[in-house]
Structure formats: C-alpha cells, structure tokens
Design a protein around this motif. Structure first.
Motif, short mmCIF file in Angstrom:
data_model
loop_
_atom_site.label_atom_id
_atom_site.label_comp_id
_atom_site.label_asym_id
_atom_site.label_seq_id
_atom_site.Cartn_x
_atom_site.Cartn_y
_atom_site.Cartn_z
N UNK A 29 -82.33 -16.61 -7.27
CA UNK A 29 -82.63 -17.17 -8.58
C UNK A 29 -81.44 -17.77 -9.29
N UNK A 30 -80.25 -17.72 -8.68
CA UNK A 30 -79.08 -18.28 -9.34
C UNK A 30 -78.57 -17.44 -10.49
N UNK A 31 -79.01 -16.19 -10.58
CA UNK A 31 -78.59 -15.29 -11.65
C UNK A 31 -77.27 -14.65 -11.26
N UNK A 32 -76.20 -14.98 -11.98
CA UNK A 32 -74.89 -14.39 -11.66
C UNK A 32 -74.67 -13.07 -12.37
N UNK A 33 -75.41 -12.83 -13.48
CA UNK A 33 -75.31 -11.55 -14.19
C UNK A 33 -76.70 -11.01 -14.42
N UNK A 34 -77.00 -9.91 -13.74
CA UNK A 34 -78.25 -9.18 -13.98
C UNK A 34 -77.96 -8.05 -14.95
N UNK A 35 -78.73 -8.00 -16.02
CA UNK A 35 -78.59 -6.91 -16.98
C UNK A 35 -79.72 -5.93 -16.73
N UNK A 36 -79.37 -4.79 -16.18
CA UNK A 36 -80.39 -3.78 -15.89
C UNK A 36 -80.74 -3.06 -17.19
N UNK A 37 -82.03 -2.94 -17.45
CA UNK A 37 -82.45 -2.41 -18.74
C UNK A 37 -83.14 -1.06 -18.57
N UNK A 38 -82.31 -0.04 -18.44
CA UNK A 38 -82.82 1.32 -18.49
C UNK A 38 -83.30 1.92 -17.20
N UNK A 39 -83.02 1.30 -16.06
CA UNK A 39 -83.39 1.95 -14.81
C UNK A 39 -82.74 3.32 -14.71
N UNK A 40 -81.49 3.41 -15.15
CA UNK A 40 -80.75 4.67 -15.10
C UNK A 40 -80.56 5.24 -16.49
N UNK A 41 -80.63 6.57 -16.57
CA UNK A 41 -80.26 7.31 -17.76
C UNK A 41 -78.98 8.07 -17.49
N UNK A 42 -78.56 8.91 -18.41
CA UNK A 42 -77.29 9.62 -18.21
C UNK A 42 -77.28 10.53 -16.99
#
Length: 396
Positions: free
Chosen positions: A88-101
């Motif tokens: 997709x040409x996305x150089x920065x993926x911002x993961x939104x909450x897949x991981x917690x502490x």
C-alpha cells in the motif's frame, strides 16, 4: 532547496505533491543519511548517487496510515507491517491498541524493532490490548472493567515515548458491552497522566456518539468517524450533528478508520456534502478486512477521491495531517531535514468497484495505486509490474 551534502538517492522528474509545503509541481526529491536532503528542480548528483526515474508518477511524503493493526502473530487481527508497506505504500503504520501494557514488550521486540517499515503505536488501556478478535471469537476487551490497567498503561507509555504516541480505548456495544463510558474514563486518566492524546473507537451504542465526543479533549482522535447508523455523525436527513461540529471547533480530530464495519458511503457522502471532511484518512487494516472491504490505505484514499475530494486533499489527510495528529512534524513531509520516506503513486482511470462496510458498492472512475517506496532514505522496492523507479546511470 538542498543541503550541501552528496545525495545518496534522487527521485527524478515526478509530479511532487507535498501538502506540508503547499507544493504541487514537477521536482526532484533527494535523500541522504536517512533524511530528505534536497527538494527542487534538477538536483545535482554526485559520484555514487543512486538516481531513480519516476517521471510520470506522483511522489508524496511517505504515507501514514493512522489506524492499523500490525502486531502480526501476537494478536489474531495483526498483519505484517513490511508486507503492508509493499502493498500500500504506507511507510508508517500506526498500530491502534493491538497491544496493552501486558503484551507491549513483545510487540516492541518482535515486530516494531524488527520491521523495516516504521511502526508507531497507541497503547491500549486494556491490559492485553485487543486479544479476542477473529472470525470465530469476538470478545470485547473493554467489556470487563477488571482488564482496564491505567496504572500499568501510564508506566509503559511513559517509558516508551519513542514509539508510543497516545492511548487507545474502544467503547461501544461490541467493544465494551454495557460499560458505557467507564473504559473511556480510565483511558482519559492515563492520557492526562502522561500528557498524550487519546484515540477513541466507537461502535454501536451504548455509549452514544455524542457522549464520547463530549469527553474528548483538543488533539484527541475519534476514529470510525463516518460510521453507518447507529452512532452515525449525521442525522437521517444528512445534517451534521451539532455535537460533531462543536467537537471539531474545540480541536477534536476525526479519523476515518474504515475497517470491517466502520465506514459507510451514505455517511461519507452526507458529511462531505455538508463540508465536513475527515481530518485523517486511515484504513483500520487487519486480518478481517485486508482482503476487503477496506483492503489497504490507497484503496481507502481512492474511495474519497471518487467521492469528489481533490487529490491533494486526499494526500494531505494521509501525510501532514496524520503527522500533526501524531505530534511528529518530521513525518509526512518532504522538506529537507524531514524523515527520508516517500511514496510513489499513480492515479489510474477506468471503472473500479469499491465497497463499504454495509455492502453498498460504488463504481469509481479513478484508483490510486502504489508504485514504489523510499524508506529511511533508500529505495525499498517498486511494486510488481511497475514501470516506475528504473535506475538511471549515476554520475561518475
């Protein structure tokens, strides 16, 4: 504009669209030492400079997808960020909450630090993030208030400010059951404690769209902002709700977050007709929508292009606007000194089938396609079959 350095790489002769500079014209873009080192016409090449011919294509700052799930292997919904970059040409993926502490260390060590593509993250206030999300198991992590871990989330977010950009929470019938705004209360406490923005997911009520907006602060992000009914941002008559306009006026940001159930053409058309465009365009790509209906970032961008949004505005919402939401101005720009990321795109004409998350289909006449990527100052790849990015003989 150029630094007095020898460029490692020059993208030659493309139409460059860089909303951060309000620039749309033919120019070269150069890179050195992992950053943008030059911008302008006919940049000089030195011995050993790699030159890529992208004439006829469009070069933009590296695309930022503000809502993704890329904890591949650590959660059931994660996809691989490097594969996604190539797709997709996305150089920065911002993961939104897949991981917690509770599972952040694994996400950091096994995915983020090993990926070529850039990955940033909103940390979930839930201890284990989004842990039960598949075609056969669907457990709303916010439905059990015992899983909210504000003290642990604040500690992890504060210790990982290089990668964690904010706090994530999911509220709504599917994500939080009958808990209403209680998970949002917990997440806001964390965001206040660590001085970070919050991203809130909203699905079916409870709570209502209006209740969530009322709690958000300037700089916080409401994702899934063009949801279908129920909890749509507009009335049945297509009027933008007052609470939505008031939230924007005080600085709340509205993000698309397409995903598998959170984007409707009907809503989008109504909002755009009323002059209410999203602040950021994102795919919410994960295992259950990567093969449709969201597919990826450029497909989501294409839908807005086909609904009448100008190309430079579509790119703005996938580059500089996303960077501002992240509070990272070095992202989303081709100004010299910025991160050395760029995406090579074309816009194809034809008849293209697009689908939203409620089954409505739209035939569009244009499609944005990723042709190649520059990542961290080097040419990463050309898409399979791409005619762009051919290497030109370097200066001797």
């Amino acid at each position: 504009m150029t630094f007095s350095v020898t460029h490692d790489l020059i993208l030659r002769g493309a139409r460059v669209i860089d909303p951060s500079q309000d620039f749309d014209g033919v120019a070269d873009v150069a890179f050195a030492n992992g950053k943008v080192s030059g911008f302008g016409p006919d940049l000089p090449a030195g011995p050993g400079t790699e030159i890529r011919d992208v004439a006829g294509a469009i070069v933009t700052p590296g695309l930022i997808d503000l809502h993704t799930h890329v904890y591949w292997g650590g959660t059931s919904l994660g996809i691989d960020p490097d594969d996604y970059c190539r797709r997709s040409g996305v150089t920065t993926s911002v993961d939104t909450g897949s991981a917690g502490p509770g599972n952040w260390p694994g996400f950091r060590a096994h995915i983020i630090e090993r990926a070529e593509a850039r990955v940033l993250a909103y940390l979930h206030v839930s201890f284990a993030g989004i842990f039960g999300f598949s075609r056969t198991i669907m457990v709303g992590e916010s439905a059990d208030i015992r899983l909210m871990a504000p003290a642990e989330a604040a500690k992890v977010a504060d210790a990982n400010r290089d990668l964690i950009v904010g706090i994530k929470v999911r509220v709504g019938l599917h994500a939080s059951g009958d808990q209403g705004t209680k998970p949002l209360d917990a997440a806001l406490q964390v965001a206040e404690e660590v001085g970070m923005p919050l991203m809130a997911h909203i699905d079916h009520p409870p709570p209502s769209y209006e209740e969530v907006l009322a709690m958000l602060r300037p700089g916080d992000v409401l994702t899934h902002c063009f949801r279908p009914f129920p909890n749509a941002p507009c009335t049945a008559q297509g009027t933008v709700k007052r609470a939505v306009r008031e939230a924007r006026e005080r600085g709340v940001l509205f993000d698309v977050g397409h995903g598998m159930g959170s984007f409707a053409f009907k809503t989008a058309r109504a909002m755009l007709a009323q002059g209410f465009a999203p602040d950021t365009i994102s795919s919410d790509v994960h295992q259950l929508c990567v093969d449709g209906p969201a597919f990826d970032q450029v497909t989501t961008m294409s839908k807005f292009l086909c609904m009448g949004m100008p190309l430079d505005d579509v790119i703005r919402r996938s580059t500089v606007n996303a960077a501002m939401a992240l509070k990272r101005p070095e992202y989303g720009s081709l100004k010299p000194g910025s991160l050395g990321d760029a995406t090579v795109l074309t816009v194809r004409d034809g008849e293209f089938d697009y689908e939203d998350t409620v089954g409505e289909r739209m035939t569009g006449t244009r499609r944005i396609v990723s042709e190649g990527v520059v990542l961290k100052g080097r040419w990463l790849h050309a898409a399979e079959g791409s005619a762009f990015g051919r290497q030109v003989a370097a200066a001797s």
